[in-house]
Design a protein around this motif. Structure first.
Motif, PDB file in Angstrom:
ATOM      1  N   UNK A  48       0.848  -1.201   0.000  1.00 16.11           N
ATOM      2  CA  UNK A  48       0.000   0.000   0.000  1.00 16.11           C
ATOM      3  C   UNK A  48       0.880   1.245   0.000  1.00 16.11           C
ATOM      4  N   UNK A  49       0.632   2.095  -0.994  1.00 12.66           N
ATOM      5  CA  UNK A  49       1.399   3.341  -1.074  1.00 12.66           C
ATOM      6  C   UNK A  49       0.606   4.489  -0.464  1.00 12.66           C
ATOM      7  N   UNK A  51       0.757   8.587  -0.287  1.00  9.34           N
ATOM      8  CA  UNK A  51       1.362   9.833  -0.756  1.00  9.34           C
ATOM      9  C   UNK A  51       0.604  10.981  -0.085  1.00  9.34           C
ATOM     10  N   UNK A  53      -0.694  14.531   0.151  1.00 12.86           N
ATOM     11  CA  UNK A  53      -0.947  15.694  -0.696  1.00 12.86           C
ATOM     12  C   UNK A  53      -0.954  16.972   0.142  1.00 12.86           C
ATOM     13  N   UNK A  69       5.594  11.474   7.337  1.00  9.60           N
ATOM     14  CA  UNK A  69       5.431  12.005   5.973  1.00  9.60           C
ATOM     15  C   UNK A  69       4.808  13.395   5.996  1.00  9.60           C
ATOM     16  N   UNK A  72       4.048  16.003  -0.218  1.00  9.56           N
ATOM     17  CA  UNK A  72       5.049  15.757  -1.250  1.00  9.56           C
ATOM     18  C   UNK A  72       5.927  14.550  -0.957  1.00  9.56           C
ATOM     19  N   UNK A  73       5.571  13.774   0.064  1.00 11.35           N
ATOM     20  CA  UNK A  73       6.366  12.587   0.406  1.00 11.35           C
ATOM     21  C   UNK A  73       5.508  11.337   0.328  1.00 11.35           C
ATOM     22  N   UNK A  74       6.148  10.215  -0.017  1.00  8.66           N
ATOM     23  CA  UNK A  74       5.421   8.956  -0.116  1.00  8.66           C
ATOM     24  C   UNK A  74       6.194   7.822   0.543  1.00  8.66           C
ATOM     25  N   UNK A  75       5.436   6.784   0.894  1.00  9.29           N
ATOM     26  CA  UNK A  75       6.020   5.592   1.505  1.00  9.29           C
ATOM     27  C   UNK A  75       5.155   4.393   1.143  1.00  9.29           C
ATOM     28  N   UNK A  76       5.797   3.249   0.923  1.00 11.02           N
ATOM     29  CA  UNK A  76       5.072   2.010   0.649  1.00 11.02           C
ATOM     30  C   UNK A  76       5.129   1.106   1.877  1.00 11.02           C
ATOM     31  N   UNK A  94      -3.186  10.308  -0.857  1.00 13.77           N
ATOM     32  CA  UNK A  94      -3.498   9.494  -2.026  1.00 13.77           C
ATOM     33  C   UNK A  94      -2.945   8.102  -1.731  1.00 13.77           C
ATOM     34  N   UNK A  96      -2.391   4.117  -3.214  1.00 15.08           N
ATOM     35  CA  UNK A  96      -2.319   3.309  -4.425  1.00 15.08           C
ATOM     36  C   UNK A  96      -2.240   1.875  -3.970  1.00 15.08           C
TER      37      UNK A  96
END
Lengths: 120, 120
Positions: A48-49, A51, A53, A69, A72-76, A94, A96
């Motif tokens: 699961x990602x 992100x 916003x 986070x 502008x940063x994301x982690x899976x 967000x 994914x």
């Protein structure tokens, strides 16, 4: 058709209520407004990602340091890893993940969203 | 580990040179700096998501009006649909697509990136 994230988030009324914003290759892009502490859970078959916003998000993990986070940063979070999203103030994320992934994973709670909601 | 998009884009030297920033469920999150006109191409077996992090992007389509994206907007180009990304000024985009998707799809040009690059 373009999806504008700001507009789309503004059309979501509730916290912890993910809405599908796009679908591709059997995966969903979901948008969710988060505030407070979510349930600890894991997704056995789905990475699961996250992100961010807008806002700040902490992803607590059982055996590892928290992931912090900002916008502008994301982690899976890998499949099978128990995690707890926490946002002190509203955070707009967000996600994914494979279509059909349950928001509370292996746990059922009053926050479990059984029926998928779409932003159309 | 968190990926900071601004930091990550700053570590990419060239335009039209996608780098894998994260992998999940057989899909790749790629970051690319775009400027100018890319090759017309299609991905026969892969839907492709464009999310604009910074700048403005036009996605030209053969049979439909152009898709105009600004920062904070996304669009999915379905598999098989011929498209041409165009950015007058530098545009920084995040792509979601199946691992192994070639940047120029069905076309081979001097911009085709055969060896996958990663941001580590």
């Amino acid at each position: 058709m373009a999806v504008d994230l700001d507009d789309a988030f503004d059309r979501i009324d509730d916290f912890w209520d993910p809405h599908v914003a796009a679908e591709l290759n059997g995966q969903h892009v979901k948008l969710a407004r988060l505030k407070g502490e979510f349930d600890w859970h894991r997704h056995d078959d789905a990475d699961e990602l996250f992100y961010v916003h807008e806002g700040d998000l902490t992803i607590r993990l059982r055996d590892d340091p928290d992931i912090e986070l900002s916008a502008g940063q994301l982690h899976v979070v890998p499949a099978g890893v128990e995690h707890q999203p926490v946002a002190e103030e509203e955070c707009r994320v967000l996600l994914f993940e494979p279509a059909g992934t349950l928001n509370t994973g292996n746990v059922e709670s009053e926050r479990t969203v059984v029926e998928e909601k779409r932003l159309d």
